[in-house]
Design a protein around this motif. Structure first.
Motif, short mmCIF file in Angstrom:
data_model
loop_
_atom_site.label_atom_id
_atom_site.label_comp_id
_atom_site.label_asym_id
_atom_site.label_seq_id
_atom_site.Cartn_x
_atom_site.Cartn_y
_atom_site.Cartn_z
N ARG A 9 0.83 -1.06 -0.17
CA ARG A 9 0.17 0.21 0.02
C ARG A 9 0.65 1.16 0.07
O ARG A 9 0.82 1.99 -0.79
N SER A 10 2.01 1.11 0.72
CA SER A 10 3.02 2.37 0.66
C SER A 10 3.73 2.76 -0.30
O SER A 10 3.86 3.73 -1.06
N ALA A 11 3.65 1.60 -1.46
CA ALA A 11 4.62 1.78 -2.28
C ALA A 11 3.73 2.31 -3.59
O ALA A 11 4.49 2.89 -4.59
N LEU A 12 2.31 1.82 -3.20
CA LEU A 12 1.24 1.77 -4.61
C LEU A 12 0.96 3.80 -4.27
O LEU A 12 1.00 4.40 -5.04
N ASN A 13 1.33 3.92 -3.07
CA ASN A 13 0.42 5.55 -2.20
C ASN A 13 2.06 6.38 -3.42
O ASN A 13 1.75 7.68 -3.41
N GLY A 14 2.95 5.75 -3.11
CA GLY A 14 4.41 6.59 -2.79
C GLY A 14 3.90 6.61 -5.18
O GLY A 14 5.00 7.79 -5.73
N ARG A 15 3.71 5.62 -5.53
CA ARG A 15 3.75 5.92 -7.20
C ARG A 15 2.91 6.72 -7.53
O ARG A 15 2.61 7.77 -8.78
N ALA A 16 2.04 7.16 -6.24
CA ALA A 16 0.28 7.56 -6.77
C ALA A 16 0.45 9.43 -6.85
O ALA A 16 0.10 10.20 -7.61
N LYS A 17 1.93 9.70 -6.83
CA LYS A 17 2.23 10.84 -5.66
C LYS A 17 2.77 11.66 -7.09
O LYS A 17 2.87 12.82 -7.06
N ASP A 18 3.47 11.12 -7.50
CA ASP A 18 4.49 10.99 -9.23
C ASP A 18 4.09 10.66 -10.28
O ASP A 18 4.45 10.70 -11.17
N ALA A 19 2.96 10.44 -10.05
CA ALA A 19 1.48 10.32 -11.36
C ALA A 19 1.48 10.67 -12.23
O ALA A 19 2.10 10.63 -13.77
N GLY A 20 1.54 12.38 -12.61
CA GLY A 20 1.36 13.42 -13.02
C GLY A 20 2.34 14.28 -13.05
O GLY A 20 3.25 14.21 -12.27
N MET A 21 2.00 14.68 -14.32
CA MET A 21 2.81 16.41 -14.06
C MET A 21 2.22 17.82 -13.36
O MET A 21 1.75 17.23 -13.18
N SER A 22 3.12 18.08 -12.82
CA SER A 22 2.81 19.33 -12.76
C SER A 22 2.77 21.01 -13.43
O SER A 22 3.07 20.34 -14.36
N THR A 23 2.36 21.88 -12.86
CA THR A 23 1.89 22.72 -14.13
C THR A 23 3.20 23.47 -15.03
O THR A 23 3.16 23.87 -16.27
N SER A 24 4.42 23.41 -14.23
CA SER A 24 5.59 24.26 -14.92
C SER A 24 6.38 23.00 -15.57
O SER A 24 6.66 22.66 -16.63
N GLU A 25 5.83 21.30 -15.11
CA GLU A 25 6.33 20.52 -16.66
C GLU A 25 5.81 20.39 -17.38
O GLU A 25 5.70 20.36 -18.73
N TYR A 26 4.22 20.73 -17.22
CA TYR A 26 3.33 20.87 -18.78
C TYR A 26 3.42 21.80 -19.32
O TYR A 26 4.05 22.40 -20.35
N ALA A 27 4.04 23.47 -18.12
CA ALA A 27 4.82 24.50 -19.43
C ALA A 27 6.04 24.18 -20.21
O ALA A 27 5.82 24.13 -21.31
N MET A 28 7.07 24.14 -19.42
CA MET A 28 7.78 23.32 -20.00
C MET A 28 8.04 22.43 -21.79
O MET A 28 8.42 22.37 -22.43
N GLY A 29 7.15 21.48 -21.02
CA GLY A 29 5.94 19.90 -22.38
C GLY A 29 6.34 21.08 -23.35
O GLY A 29 6.51 20.94 -24.58
N ILE A 31 6.66 24.12 -24.44
CA ILE A 31 7.29 24.98 -24.82
C ILE A 31 8.63 24.32 -26.11
O ILE A 31 8.68 24.76 -26.63
N ALA A 32 8.73 23.29 -24.93
CA ALA A 32 9.76 22.32 -26.40
C ALA A 32 8.77 21.87 -27.15
O ALA A 32 8.99 21.82 -27.90
N ALA A 33 7.76 21.69 -27.00
CA ALA A 33 6.57 20.92 -28.38
C ALA A 33 6.93 22.63 -29.63
O ALA A 33 6.84 21.94 -31.14
N CYS A 34 6.25 23.54 -28.83
CA CYS A 34 6.01 24.64 -29.67
C CYS A 34 7.77 24.97 -30.70
O CYS A 34 7.88 25.16 -31.77
#
Length: 65
Positions: A9-29, A31-34
C-alpha cells in the motif's frame, strides 16, 4: 501479512504522488513542443526540402502505368 500489505500500500501511494506532471512540467513540455514545431516548420519550408518534395511528388505523378 500486515507488514506485506502495508509495504504494498505504501509503494502504491508513493507512485500515485508522482503519477502526473506539475504545472511547470506542462509549461516546459509545451514550450519544447512549440520549439520543435517551429524548427520542423522552418526545415519543411526551406528551399532545399521544398525542391526535394516537389521533385519526389513530380516523379511519382509522372510514372507510366
Amino acid at each position: 501479512m500486515r507488514i506485506i500489505w502495508f509495504r504494498v500500500r505504501s509503494a502504491l501511494n508513493g507512485r500515485a504522488k508522482d503519477a502526473g506532471m506539475s504545472t511547470s512540467e506542462y509549461a516546459m513540455g509545451t514550450i519544447a513542443a512549440c520549439a520543435f514545431a517551429a524548427v520542423l516548420y522552418k526545415v519543411v519550408t526551406s528551399d532545399v526540402v521544398s525542391a526535394a518534395l516537389q521533385s519526389t511528388i513530380g516523379k511519382a505523378l509522372d510514372v507510366p502505368f
